[in-house]
Design a protein around this motif. Structure first.
Motif, mmCIF file in Angstrom:
data_model
loop_
_atom_site.group_PDB
_atom_site.id
_atom_site.type_symbol
_atom_site.label_atom_id
_atom_site.label_comp_id
_atom_site.label_asym_id
_atom_site.label_seq_id
_atom_site.Cartn_x
_atom_site.Cartn_y
_atom_site.Cartn_z
ATOM 1 N N THR A 274 17.832 24.160 14.633
ATOM 2 C CA THR A 274 17.544 23.129 13.649
ATOM 3 C C THR A 274 18.308 23.366 12.361
ATOM 4 O OG1 THR A 274 15.610 24.362 12.894
ATOM 5 C CG2 THR A 274 15.256 22.697 14.571
ATOM 6 N N THR A 275 18.819 24.585 12.164
ATOM 7 C CA THR A 275 19.648 24.887 11.011
ATOM 8 C C THR A 275 20.889 25.608 11.481
ATOM 9 O OG1 THR A 275 18.509 26.996 10.690
ATOM 10 C CG2 THR A 275 17.671 25.107 9.463
ATOM 11 N N PRO A 276 21.964 25.581 10.696
ATOM 12 C CA PRO A 276 23.179 26.252 11.112
ATOM 13 C C PRO A 276 22.986 27.750 11.231
ATOM 14 C CG PRO A 276 23.566 24.769 9.247
ATOM 15 C CD PRO A 276 22.093 24.885 9.427
ATOM 16 N N ASP A 277 23.807 28.379 12.056
ATOM 17 C CA ASP A 277 23.806 29.821 12.168
ATOM 18 C C ASP A 277 24.093 30.417 10.794
ATOM 19 O OD1 ASP A 277 25.568 32.143 14.390
ATOM 20 O OD2 ASP A 277 24.013 32.434 12.894
ATOM 21 N N SER A 278 23.323 31.423 10.414
ATOM 22 C CA SER A 278 23.462 31.986 9.069
ATOM 23 C C SER A 278 24.539 33.041 8.992
ATOM 24 C CB SER A 278 22.121 32.598 8.648
ATOM 25 O OG SER A 278 21.745 33.624 9.565
ATOM 26 N N THR A 279 25.438 33.111 9.962
ATOM 27 C CA THR A 279 26.403 34.196 10.007
ATOM 28 C C THR A 279 27.382 34.169 8.863
ATOM 29 O OG1 THR A 279 27.728 32.841 11.510
ATOM 30 C CG2 THR A 279 26.285 34.486 12.493
ATOM 31 N N SER A 280 27.763 32.969 8.361
ATOM 32 C CA SER A 280 28.753 32.984 7.293
ATOM 33 C C SER A 280 28.697 31.745 6.437
ATOM 34 C CB SER A 280 30.170 33.145 7.861
ATOM 35 O OG SER A 280 30.590 31.967 8.479
ATOM 36 N N GLN B 90 18.568 13.211 14.388
ATOM 37 C CA GLN B 90 18.230 13.408 12.985
ATOM 38 C C GLN B 90 17.231 14.545 12.809
ATOM 39 O OE1 GLN B 90 15.931 10.321 11.092
ATOM 40 N NE2 GLN B 90 16.954 10.662 9.130
ATOM 41 N N ASP B 91 16.262 14.631 13.704
ATOM 42 C CA ASP B 91 15.254 15.681 13.618
ATOM 43 C C ASP B 91 15.851 17.072 13.782
ATOM 44 O OD1 ASP B 91 13.252 13.851 13.198
ATOM 45 O OD2 ASP B 91 12.547 13.838 15.274
ATOM 46 N N HIS B 92 17.049 17.149 14.395
ATOM 47 C CA HIS B 92 17.667 18.445 14.649
ATOM 48 C C HIS B 92 18.959 18.640 13.856
ATOM 49 C CE1 HIS B 92 14.769 18.222 17.909
ATOM 50 N NE2 HIS B 92 14.878 19.529 18.008
ATOM 51 N N ASN B 93 19.112 17.855 12.788
ATOM 52 C CA ASN B 93 20.256 18.029 11.891
ATOM 53 C C ASN B 93 21.574 17.944 12.649
ATOM 54 O OD1 ASN B 93 21.472 18.510 9.354
ATOM 55 N ND2 ASN B 93 21.695 20.692 9.814
ATOM 56 N N ALA B 94 21.657 17.014 13.597
ATOM 57 C CA ALA B 94 22.850 16.908 14.433
ATOM 58 C C ALA B 94 23.951 16.134 13.722
ATOM 59 C CB ALA B 94 22.514 16.228 15.752
ATOM 60 N N ILE B 95 25.168 16.629 13.825
ATOM 61 C CA ILE B 95 26.330 15.868 13.385
ATOM 62 C C ILE B 95 26.813 14.979 14.522
ATOM 63 C CG2 ILE B 95 27.930 17.733 14.007
ATOM 64 C CD1 ILE B 95 28.376 15.238 11.101
ATOM 65 N N GLY C 242 14.856 4.261 24.170
ATOM 66 C CA GLY C 242 14.359 5.627 24.112
ATOM 67 C C GLY C 242 14.834 6.452 25.291
ATOM 68 N N THR C 243 15.009 7.737 25.049
ATOM 69 C CA THR C 243 15.374 8.675 26.100
ATOM 70 C C THR C 243 14.561 9.946 25.901
ATOM 71 O OG1 THR C 243 17.231 9.797 27.203
ATOM 72 C CG2 THR C 243 17.281 9.711 24.792
ATOM 73 N N SER C 244 14.594 10.836 26.878
ATOM 74 C CA SER C 244 13.740 12.017 26.764
ATOM 75 C C SER C 244 14.458 13.234 26.189
ATOM 76 C CB SER C 244 13.145 12.376 28.132
ATOM 77 O OG SER C 244 14.161 12.618 29.071
ATOM 78 N N ASP C 245 15.798 13.162 26.064
ATOM 79 C CA ASP C 245 16.503 14.360 25.612
ATOM 80 C C ASP C 245 17.922 14.017 25.194
ATOM 81 O OD1 ASP C 245 18.086 15.552 28.517
ATOM 82 O OD2 ASP C 245 16.728 13.837 28.517
ATOM 83 N N ILE C 246 18.520 14.934 24.429
ATOM 84 C CA ILE C 246 19.912 14.766 23.993
ATOM 85 C C ILE C 246 20.653 16.096 24.121
ATOM 86 C CG2 ILE C 246 19.312 12.958 22.338
ATOM 87 C CD1 ILE C 246 19.720 15.087 20.100
ATOM 88 N N LEU C 247 21.978 16.016 24.107
ATOM 89 C CA LEU C 247 22.843 17.144 23.832
ATOM 90 C C LEU C 247 23.411 16.942 22.438
ATOM 91 C CD1 LEU C 247 24.851 17.508 27.172
ATOM 92 C CD2 LEU C 247 23.006 18.989 26.370
ATOM 93 N N TYR C 248 23.507 18.011 21.650
ATOM 94 C CA TYR C 248 23.941 17.805 20.279
ATOM 95 C C TYR C 248 24.623 19.037 19.698
ATOM 96 C CZ TYR C 248 20.120 20.709 18.410
ATOM 97 O OH TYR C 248 19.294 21.765 18.104
ATOM 98 N N ILE C 249 25.306 18.807 18.582
ATOM 99 C CA ILE C 249 25.882 19.875 17.773
ATOM 100 C C ILE C 249 25.292 19.748 16.375
ATOM 101 C CG2 ILE C 249 28.000 20.758 16.717
ATOM 102 C CD1 ILE C 249 29.486 19.682 19.191
ATOM 103 N N ALA C 250 24.695 20.804 15.890
ATOM 104 C CA ALA C 250 24.071 20.776 14.570
ATOM 105 C C ALA C 250 25.132 20.851 13.479
ATOM 106 C CB ALA C 250 23.082 21.914 14.419
ATOM 107 N N GLN C 251 24.852 20.207 12.377
ATOM 108 C CA GLN C 251 25.780 20.170 11.252
ATOM 109 C C GLN C 251 25.605 21.378 10.351
ATOM 110 O OE1 GLN C 251 25.579 16.592 8.937
ATOM 111 N NE2 GLN C 251 27.393 17.092 7.732
ATOM 112 N N SER C 252 26.706 21.972 9.961
ATOM 113 C CA SER C 252 26.655 23.041 8.963
ATOM 114 C C SER C 252 26.389 22.415 7.611
ATOM 115 C CB SER C 252 27.989 23.791 8.901
ATOM 116 O OG SER C 252 28.248 24.437 10.133
ATOM 117 N N SER C 253 25.608 23.119 6.784
ATOM 118 C CA SER C 253 25.303 22.582 5.467
ATOM 119 C C SER C 253 25.054 23.708 4.482
ATOM 120 C CB SER C 253 24.080 21.661 5.543
ATOM 121 O OG SER C 253 22.956 22.356 5.991
#
Length: 330
Positions: free
Chosen positions: A65-71, A143-148, A319-330
């Motif tokens: 739900t949030t970007p990786d905190s690595t950098s 939107q709920d998963h901060n997807a770009i 409506g659908t039951s699921d998505i594939l997504y890439i979360a946005q860095s912020s």
């Protein structure tokens, strides 16, 4: 939240309320109609708050739900345009293709995706809940998963078969058809669900699975017999033939994927394509492996807060039951 997304959410809540009311009346009457409603319409939640559940499982350390905190460097370097996103080594480029003319016009949308790591591509469930007949629009889940970027998934919640592994967590182990497995090392393979198990796939390094199909390409060539495939034999979802809206996933190389959403059922804008036509699109894009997932009114591509495609020519998501997504860095 856009006005359309707000309206979609309101519509989803209204539909759920109506369904519950109809069920109460129909169940009292009993019979096949009540069974069908209960099996294919009424929501049945099995795991709520999936984000927390996945984080609690062994080997799962990031809910996505949030970007990786690595950098901070990666986050700071994120660049978004109307048709592209770049963050570190992850990139998404969206393009629109129109072919034909008149009622034979076909419009489709291509997302060329390069991942910094295979686990950057994640899955999410409607309402953050695993179960049957639980739906939300692709945009709302994204939107709920901060997807770009996001596309609709395999609509796992319509059926009770298929191997369901999401973000390294096993949810269902009922092999029934050709599946698609995304591995943590960046490879993606079509496999026979009936010859393995979810636990074995997990041990082999699978990160996500999709259970729909069919496979569209065999070693880069159009697969034979794809016009005759039946994804399910259950009520209301037998065949997927003819010119239809479609969604597909293709593999160019390790951690290099291509996603295609074809609009349809809208003469003059986009008629849709056959399964063979979809396979040809994937082949022309350079995919060596390609896989068909849920289509029709569910076929949706989302980018940077908005719909990319125009579902059924009406601009309204189903409506659908699921998505594939890439979360946005912020």
């Amino acid at each position: 939240m856009t006005p359309q997304q707000t309206e979609n959410r309101k519509g989803s809540r209204t539909r759920r309320a109506v369904v519950s009311a109809v069920l109460a009346v129909t169940l009292s009457a009993g019979g096949a109609t009540a069974w069908a409603l209960d099996r294919f319409v009424i929501p049945h939640a099995q795991i709520t708050n999936v984000s927390e559940y996945e984080a609690s499982q062994a080997g799962t350390t990031d809910t996505g739900t949030t970007p990786d905190s690595t950098s901070a460097e990666t986050s700071a370097s994120a660049v978004v345009t109307d048709t592209s996103y770049t963050s570190g080594d992850t990139g998404v480029t969206i393009s629109t293709v129109t072919t034909g003319s008149g009622d034979a016009t076909v419009t489709y949308y291509v997302a060329d995706v390069v991942l910094d790591d295979a686990t950057t591509l994640r899955s999410a469930f409607a309402e953050d809940t695993y179960g049957e007949n639980i739906t939300e629009t692709t945009s709302a889940i994204a939107q709920d998963h901060n997807a770009i970027f996001a596309i609709n998934g395999d609509y796992y919640g319509f059926r009770d078969t298929g191997i369901v592994i999401r973000n390294g967590v096993v949810y269902r182990d009922e092999g029934a058809r050709q599946g698609l497995a995304f591995y943590k090392d960046g490879t993606v393979k079509v496999y026979d669900e009936t010859t393995t198990s979810a636990d074995q796939l997990l041990a082999d390094g699978v990160w996500n699975t999709l259970s729909f199909g069919p496979s569209l390409l065999d070693n880069g060539e159009i697969a034979s017999g794809i016009e005759d495939v039946e994804v399910d034999t259950n009520f209301g979802n037998h065949s997927i033939q003819g010119e239809q809206p479609r969604t597909a996933v293709g593999v160019i190389d390790g951690n290099h994927l291509v996603f295609v959403v074809v609009d349809g059922r809208s003469p003059g804008y986009s008629a849709g394509v056959t399964m063979t036509g979809l396979a040809q699109i994937m082949k022309d894009l350079g995919a060596t492996t390609a896989y068909n997932i849920d289509g029709g009114g569910s076929s949706t591509m989302y980018f940077n807060g908005a719909l990319v495609n125009n579902p059924l020519g009406e601009g309204k998501e189903r409506g659908t039951s699921d998505i594939l997504y890439i979360a946005q860095s912020s």
